[in-house]
Design a protein around this motif. Structure first.
Motif, PDB file in Angstrom:
ATOM      1  N   ASP A  60       0.843  -1.319  -0.014  1.00 49.91           N
ATOM      2  CA  ASP A  60       0.044   0.079   0.050  1.00 49.91           C
ATOM      3  C   ASP A  60       0.819   1.423  -0.037  1.00 49.91           C
ATOM      4  OD1 ASP A  60      -2.745  -1.154   0.076  1.00 49.91           O
ATOM      5  OD2 ASP A  60      -1.966  -1.933   2.251  1.00 49.91           O
ATOM      6  N   ARG A  91       2.853   2.479   2.230  1.00 46.64           N
ATOM      7  CA  ARG A  91       2.921   3.166   3.432  1.00 46.64           C
ATOM      8  C   ARG A  91       4.140   3.169   4.088  1.00 46.64           C
ATOM      9  NH1 ARG A  91      -2.684   3.914   5.148  1.00 46.64           N
ATOM     10  NH2 ARG A  91      -1.807   5.261   6.652  1.00 46.64           N
ATOM     11  N   TYR A 100      -0.314  -4.530   8.194  1.00 46.46           N
ATOM     12  CA  TYR A 100       0.689  -3.243   8.298  1.00 46.46           C
ATOM     13  C   TYR A 100      -0.206  -2.113   7.847  1.00 46.46           C
ATOM     14  CZ  TYR A 100       5.185  -5.554   8.757  1.00 46.46           C
ATOM     15  OH  TYR A 100       6.491  -6.051   9.325  1.00 46.46           O
ATOM     16  N   ARG A 101      -1.367  -2.043   7.195  1.00 44.55           N
ATOM     17  CA  ARG A 101      -2.019  -0.911   6.890  1.00 44.55           C
ATOM     18  C   ARG A 101      -2.798  -0.374   8.164  1.00 44.55           C
ATOM     19  NH1 ARG A 101      -5.918  -0.969   1.714  1.00 44.55           N
ATOM     20  NH2 ARG A 101      -7.105  -2.667   3.005  1.00 44.55           N
ATOM     21  N   ALA A 122      -0.103   1.376  10.085  1.00 44.23           N
ATOM     22  CA  ALA A 122       0.176   2.766   9.505  1.00 44.23           C
ATOM     23  C   ALA A 122      -0.963   3.855  10.029  1.00 44.23           C
ATOM     24  CB  ALA A 122       0.271   2.377   8.288  1.00 44.23           C
ATOM     25  N   ALA A 123      -2.156   3.235   9.789  1.00 42.78           N
ATOM     26  CA  ALA A 123      -3.174   4.193  10.179  1.00 42.78           C
ATOM     27  C   ALA A 123      -3.147   4.541  11.396  1.00 42.78           C
ATOM     28  CB  ALA A 123      -4.510   3.440   9.812  1.00 42.78           C
ATOM     29  N   ASP A 136      -0.547   7.405  11.910  1.00 44.73           N
ATOM     30  CA  ASP A 136      -0.971   8.471  11.399  1.00 44.73           C
ATOM     31  C   ASP A 136      -1.667   9.133  12.121  1.00 44.73           C
ATOM     32  OD1 ASP A 136       0.633   8.077   9.434  1.00 44.73           O
ATOM     33  OD2 ASP A 136      -0.837   7.176   7.746  1.00 44.73           O
ATOM     34  N   ASP A 142      -9.974   1.526  10.000  1.00 46.38           N
ATOM     35  CA  ASP A 142      -8.603   1.564   9.390  1.00 46.38           C
ATOM     36  C   ASP A 142      -7.634   1.014  10.360  1.00 46.38           C
ATOM     37  OD1 ASP A 142      -9.555   2.831   7.218  1.00 46.38           O
ATOM     38  OD2 ASP A 142      -9.593   4.864   8.037  1.00 46.38           O
TER      39      ASP A 142
END
Length: 374
Positions: A21, A23, A322-323, A326-327, A330, A342
């Motif tokens: 993605d 990221r 992993y997404r 990351a969310a 962030d 998310d």
């Protein structure tokens, strides 16, 4: 990244997943416990010399010497199990976010120390129980939460592999460390794949195991850890369960299956056919739900990347973990609460629960009483 250099299976999977993605960027590493191999592995991946290290300690020291805005934000730990605790604790204490492979650590004491450190430092800590990243697993979870199958009565989760049906130790890197108590810990199959089965059942059902009755067997002569496990489960609230984990199931590849039976129907999901979820209502026709369909839950929809009919599988599910990490990072950087759909990933507490599960299974298998509280 710590670990995951040349000839390492799971490190490559992590890198593919984190890149999917766009990221994450891999900018620093200590990719092997052997310094020369670590440096060579880093060069293979294009790491700059100043951020390519022969040990994780050198990696940590160098990152801490940099201005805060230039340091890595996340450290992925993909070493054999026995190294997880020391490395993870050091990076958490230094304020870095961490993603760690499973099982989390060797003992519940180590797990509890990590949980406390994460809470104290306020860092993100993800554990790569990757099967929870499949869209149809998230669909099953949402259907259970919404009462689609009523009150859960029985859970059956099975994870069968056949790759260790013969004595591969002594020549196969993956078999060597997974069957070595010094590196793998107190458990073999129940730790390696049984922990995945436990997490999958917990993720979908939301149930907590109250007690269990386990039999662990070592089938291949000369092997030092279990390669076959059968576990009866009792959940808080009255549901019952069965968990099977075997790496000597000849002919099986990666046969992970979860069935959840409730008062109003059942759900059935298999990892080798991951884009399909079977919903069998008690008083209606059996339904075949497929990934990417517009009538799925929002949680399942967000876990999809491509239209229905185009298969998504292992790497995409891994990438969803992993997404989610990351969310969460962030959102913390922005000073806002993360959207739970998310930032959907297994946390350090899930890893700690998995360690307690493994310990309890081993204790039960070694006990005359058999039923052992968790």
């Amino acid at each position: 990244m710590v670990g995951g250099g040349r000839d390492a299976f799971i490190g490559r999977v992590h890198r593919h997943a984190m890149a999917l993605d766009a990221r994450f960027d891999l900018v620093a590493g200590a990719l092997s416990s052997q310094p020369e191999k670590a440096l060579a592995s880093g060069r293979d991946l294009g790491l700059r010399d100043e951020r390519n290290h022969g040990s994780w300690q050198a990696l940590l020291d160098h990152e801490l010497s940099l201005p805060a805005e230039e340091r890595v934000q996340v450290v992925a730990i993909v070493t054999p199990n026995h190294l997880h605790h020391e490395i993870a604790l050091a990076f958490v204490e230094a304020g870095f976010h961490v993603v760690c492979d499973k099982p989390l650590v060797h003992t519940s004491e180590q797990a509890d120390a990590l949980v406390r450190a994460v809470a104290r430092r306020g860092t993100v800590f993800g554990v790569t129980y990757n099967y929870g990243g499949y869209p149809m697993v998230r669909q099953a979870r949402e259907m259970v939460r919404q009462g689609a199958i009523g009150e859960i009565r029985k859970v059956v989760v099975e994870y069968h592999q056949g790759w260790l049906a013969t004595p591969l130790e002594g020549g196969n890197k993956q078999a060597d460390w997974r069957t070595d108590p010094a590196r793998s810990g107190i458990a073999g199959a129940i730790g390696d794949i049984g922990s995945h089965a436990e997490n999958l059942a917990a993720t979908v059902t939301g149930l907590e195991i109250e007690s269990l009755c386990a039999e662990l067997r070592t089938v291949v002569p000369g092997r030092r850890l279990d390669d076959d496990a059968s576990v009866l489960l009792r959940f808080r609230g009255g549901a019952a369960g069965v968990l099977l984990a075997s790496q000597i199931a000849a002919g099986c590849e990666n046969d992970l299956r979860l069935r959840v039976f409730g008062s109003e129907g059942s759900l059935d999901w298999r990892q080798e056919d991951p884009n399909v979820l079977i919903h069998a209502p008690l008083a209606a026709p059996r339904q075949v739900l497929t990934r990417g369909s517009p009538w799925l839950s929002e949680a399942a929809q967000r876990a999809c990347r491509i239209p229905a009919g185009h298969p998504e599988a292992f790497l995409e599910a891994f990438a969803n973990i992993y997404r989610g990490v990351a969310a969460d990072i962030d959102a913390r950087l922005a000073g806002v609460a993360a959207d739970p759909l998310d930032a959907d990933y297994p946390h350090v507490e899930d890893g700690a629960r998995g360690v307690r599960f493994i310990e309890t299974v081993v204790a039960s298998a070694n006990s005359e009483a058999r039923w052992t509280p968790i």
